[in-house]
Enzyme design. Structure first.
Site, PDB file in Angstrom:
ATOM      1  N   ASN A   8       0.673  -0.767  -0.214  1.00  0.00           N
ATOM      2  CA  ASN A   8       0.584  -0.332   0.132  1.00  0.00           C
ATOM      3  C   ASN A   8       1.071   0.759   0.112  1.00  0.00           C
ATOM      4  O   ASN A   8       1.126   1.334   1.353  1.00  0.00           O
ATOM      5  CB  ASN A   8      -1.288   0.066   1.076  1.00  0.00           C
ATOM      6  CG  ASN A   8      -1.589   1.099   1.104  1.00  0.00           C
ATOM      7  OD1 ASN A   8      -1.684   2.232   0.175  1.00  0.00           O
ATOM      8  ND2 ASN A   8      -2.518   1.012   2.196  1.00  0.00           N
ATOM      9  N   TRP A   9       0.854   2.035  -1.214  1.00  0.00           N
ATOM     10  CA  TRP A   9       1.851   2.953  -1.470  1.00  0.00           C
ATOM     11  C   TRP A   9       1.071   4.001  -0.834  1.00  0.00           C
ATOM     12  O   TRP A   9       2.433   5.726  -0.374  1.00  0.00           O
ATOM     13  CB  TRP A   9       2.510   3.161  -2.830  1.00  0.00           C
ATOM     14  CG  TRP A   9       3.205   1.927  -4.167  1.00  0.00           C
ATOM     15  CD1 TRP A   9       3.465   1.126  -3.173  1.00  0.00           C
ATOM     16  CD2 TRP A   9       3.676   2.285  -4.851  1.00  0.00           C
ATOM     17  NE1 TRP A   9       4.295   0.335  -3.689  1.00  0.00           N
ATOM     18  CE2 TRP A   9       4.004   0.660  -4.964  1.00  0.00           C
ATOM     19  CE3 TRP A   9       3.212   3.011  -5.702  1.00  0.00           C
ATOM     20  CZ2 TRP A   9       4.487   0.466  -5.632  1.00  0.00           C
ATOM     21  CZ3 TRP A   9       3.853   3.182  -7.167  1.00  0.00           C
ATOM     22  CH2 TRP A   9       4.499   1.464  -7.323  1.00  0.00           C
ATOM     23  N   LYS A  10      -0.021   3.601  -0.477  1.00  0.00           N
ATOM     24  CA  LYS A  10      -0.416   5.405   0.220  1.00  0.00           C
ATOM     25  C   LYS A  10      -0.658   6.905  -0.064  1.00  0.00           C
ATOM     26  O   LYS A  10      -0.207   6.697  -1.468  1.00  0.00           O
ATOM     27  CB  LYS A  10      -0.324   5.340   1.639  1.00  0.00           C
ATOM     28  CG  LYS A  10      -0.102   4.019   2.834  1.00  0.00           C
ATOM     29  CD  LYS A  10       0.052   4.131   3.672  1.00  0.00           C
ATOM     30  CE  LYS A  10      -0.275   3.047   4.850  1.00  0.00           C
ATOM     31  NZ  LYS A  10      -0.060   3.285   6.505  1.00  0.00           N
ATOM     32  N   HIS A 102      -9.523   1.325   4.738  1.00  0.00           N
ATOM     33  CA  HIS A 102      -8.436   1.908   5.614  1.00  0.00           C
ATOM     34  C   HIS A 102      -8.432   2.042   7.124  1.00  0.00           C
ATOM     35  O   HIS A 102      -9.376   2.800   7.009  1.00  0.00           O
ATOM     36  CB  HIS A 102      -7.548   2.186   5.224  1.00  0.00           C
ATOM     37  CG  HIS A 102      -5.933   2.157   4.847  1.00  0.00           C
ATOM     38  ND1 HIS A 102      -5.902   2.719   6.784  1.00  0.00           N
ATOM     39  CD2 HIS A 102      -4.938   1.177   4.617  1.00  0.00           C
ATOM     40  CE1 HIS A 102      -4.728   2.627   6.892  1.00  0.00           C
ATOM     41  NE2 HIS A 102      -3.852   2.017   6.081  1.00  0.00           N
ATOM     42  N   GLU A 104      -6.820   4.514   7.746  1.00  0.00           N
ATOM     43  CA  GLU A 104      -6.728   6.155   7.706  1.00  0.00           C
ATOM     44  C   GLU A 104      -8.193   6.663   7.075  1.00  0.00           C
ATOM     45  O   GLU A 104      -8.283   7.666   7.559  1.00  0.00           O
ATOM     46  CB  GLU A 104      -5.875   5.998   6.747  1.00  0.00           C
ATOM     47  CG  GLU A 104      -4.540   5.565   7.678  1.00  0.00           C
ATOM     48  CD  GLU A 104      -2.952   5.276   6.794  1.00  0.00           C
ATOM     49  OE1 GLU A 104      -3.400   5.513   5.528  1.00  0.00           O
ATOM     50  OE2 GLU A 104      -1.544   4.978   7.607  1.00  0.00           O
ATOM     51  N   GLU A 172      -5.316  -5.208  10.838  1.00  0.00           N
ATOM     52  CA  GLU A 172      -4.274  -3.809  11.062  1.00  0.00           C
ATOM     53  C   GLU A 172      -4.290  -3.166  12.275  1.00  0.00           C
ATOM     54  O   GLU A 172      -5.421  -2.385  12.030  1.00  0.00           O
ATOM     55  CB  GLU A 172      -3.946  -3.006   9.585  1.00  0.00           C
ATOM     56  CG  GLU A 172      -3.717  -3.205   8.869  1.00  0.00           C
ATOM     57  CD  GLU A 172      -2.808  -2.410   7.360  1.00  0.00           C
ATOM     58  OE1 GLU A 172      -2.287  -2.800   7.030  1.00  0.00           O
ATOM     59  OE2 GLU A 172      -4.038  -1.707   7.325  1.00  0.00           O
ATOM     60  N   GLY A 178       2.820   2.578  10.660  1.00  0.00           N
ATOM     61  CA  GLY A 178       3.581   3.206  10.650  1.00  0.00           C
ATOM     62  C   GLY A 178       3.971   4.109  12.801  1.00  0.00           C
ATOM     63  O   GLY A 178       4.369   4.754  12.269  1.00  0.00           O
ATOM     64  N   SER A 216       2.947  -2.179   9.910  1.00  0.00           N
ATOM     65  CA  SER A 216       5.151  -1.944  11.016  1.00  0.00           C
ATOM     66  C   SER A 216       5.812  -3.511  10.266  1.00  0.00           C
ATOM     67  O   SER A 216       6.702  -3.641  10.697  1.00  0.00           O
ATOM     68  CB  SER A 216       5.584  -1.736  12.022  1.00  0.00           C
ATOM     69  OG  SER A 216       4.888   0.006  12.646  1.00  0.00           O
ATOM     70  N   GLY A 237       2.590  -1.316   4.459  1.00  0.00           N
ATOM     71  CA  GLY A 237       2.937   0.151   3.845  1.00  0.00           C
ATOM     72  C   GLY A 237       4.414   1.180   3.080  1.00  0.00           C
ATOM     73  O   GLY A 237       4.634   0.246   2.671  1.00  0.00           O
ATOM     74  N   GLY A 238       5.096   1.339   4.361  1.00  0.00           N
ATOM     75  CA  GLY A 238       6.359   1.790   4.132  1.00  0.00           C
ATOM     76  C   GLY A 238       7.010   0.910   3.866  1.00  0.00           C
ATOM     77  O   GLY A 238       8.163   1.759   2.546  1.00  0.00           O
TER      78      GLY A 238
END
Ligand code: 13P
Length: 254
Positions: A8-10, A102, A104, A172, A178, A216, A237-238
Site C-alpha cells: 500500500n503506497w498510500k 483502511h 486511515e 491492521e 506507521g 509495521s 505500508g512504508g
C-alpha cells in the site's frame, strides 16, 4: 494457502518514482521467480494507476505483479460524484484488487463499516477482489475490546456477495500502523484465529479467505509473522516503498 503480499503506497511518491520502483521490482521478481509461489500486488495512488498498469504490460514480471487501488466510490460505477473513482473504472484500467475500509479512511473520512460494505459490493460487481481492513485502536486494546471491535467491523463490512475468492481480510491494529510497533506474535495469532472462526461460523462462503497482517511489517519481522497460523500474507505500508525491504518480505513468504 498461497500468501498474498500487497504493498500500500498510500499518498507517496511521484510519477518518476513509481516507474523506477516498479521497473526494478519487476526485474528482480522475474529473475528470482518470486511470483511463482506468492501473489504480489502493488497499490499506487490513483494518478499513477494507469501509468503503472501500462508500464506493467511492458515489464518481464507483468504476470506476477497485480495492481490494486487504495479506495473506490461508494456511490456507483458512473455519475455526478465529483472527485470519486468507481470500482468499474479501476477494473477497466487493469486493477485486480482494491483496499477498502483502511483505518486511515475510517479515521480521516469517517467511513463507516456499512459504507465499506457498499464499496465492497460495488468492487465485486466490477470483478475486483476487495482487501477489507479491520483493526482496533490503542484505546480499544487498552480497554480489552479488540475482539468485539474487530468482530463488529467484520459483521457490518462484509456484504452477502463476498466469498473466499473475492474477499481478503487485512488485520491492521491501528496502533501498529506507521509506528514501528508490531503486534506480539501471540496477539496476532489470537486475532487471526478469531477472524478465521468468525468466517467459518458466520460466513461460510468466506471461510477460505486470506487473512493478511498489516502494521509495521518489514524485512526483519516478516518471517516470524508468516510462521503464525492463519497469517496468509501481509499488507505493507512504508516498507513497500523500499525495494529491498519489499523484496525481502516477499522472499520471507516463500
Ligand atoms: P505500515 O506498514 O507503514 O505500518 O502501514 C501499514 C498499513 O497501513 C498498510 O495498509
Amino acid at each position: 494457502m498461497r500468501k498474498l503480499i500487497a504493498g500500500n503506497w498510500k499518498m507517496n511518491g511521484s510519477h518518476a518514482q513509481a516507474v523506477a520502483l516498479l521497473t526494478s521490482l519487476s526485474q528482480k521478481i522475474a529473475d528470482e521467480n518470486l511470483g511463482e509461489k506468492t501473489d504480489i500486488c502493488v497499490c499506487p495512488p490513483f494518478p499513477y494507476l494507469s501509468l503503472t498498469a501500462e508500464k506493467l504490460e511492458t515489464l518481464k514480471a507483468a504476470q506476477s505483479i497485480a495492481l490494486g487501488a487504495q479506495d473506490c466510490s461508494a456511490w456507483g460505477q458512473q455519475g455526478a460524484f465529483t472527485g470519486d473513482v468507481s470500482a468499474a473504472m479501476l477494473s477497466d484500467i487493469g486493477c485486480r484488487y482494491v483496499i477498502l475500509g483502511h483505518s486511515e479512511r475510517r479515521g480521516y473520512y469517517n467511513e463507516s463499516s456499512l459504507g465499506v460494505a457498499e464499496k465492497i459490493r460495488l468492487a465485486h460487481e466490477a470483478g475486483l477482489i476487495a482487501i477489507l481492513c479491520v483493526g482496533e485502536t490503542q484505546a480499544e486494546r487498552d480497554a480489552c475490546v479488540q475482539d468485539s471491535t474487530v468482530v463488529a467491523q467484520l459483521r457490518e463490512s462484509i456484504p452477502p456477495c463476498a466469498s473466499s475468492e473475492n474477499l481478503v481480510i487485512a488485520y491492521e491494529p491501528v496502533w501498529a500502523i506507521g509506528t514501528g510497533k508490531t503486534a506480539k506474535p501471540a496477539d496476532v495469532e489470537a486475532m487471526h484465529a478469531l477472524i478465521r472462526r468468525f468466517l467459518q461460523e458466520k460466513l461460510d462462503k468466506c471461510a477460505g479467505s486470506r487473512i493478511l497482517y498489516g502494521g509495521s511489517v518489514k524485512a526483519e519481522n516478516a518471517r516470524e509473522l508468516f510462521a503464525i497460523a492463519n497469517v496468509d500474507g501481509a499488507l505493507v505500508g512504508g516498507a513497500s516503498l523500499k525495494e529491498d525491504q519489499f523484496l525481502d518480505i516477499i522472499r520471507a513468504a516463500l
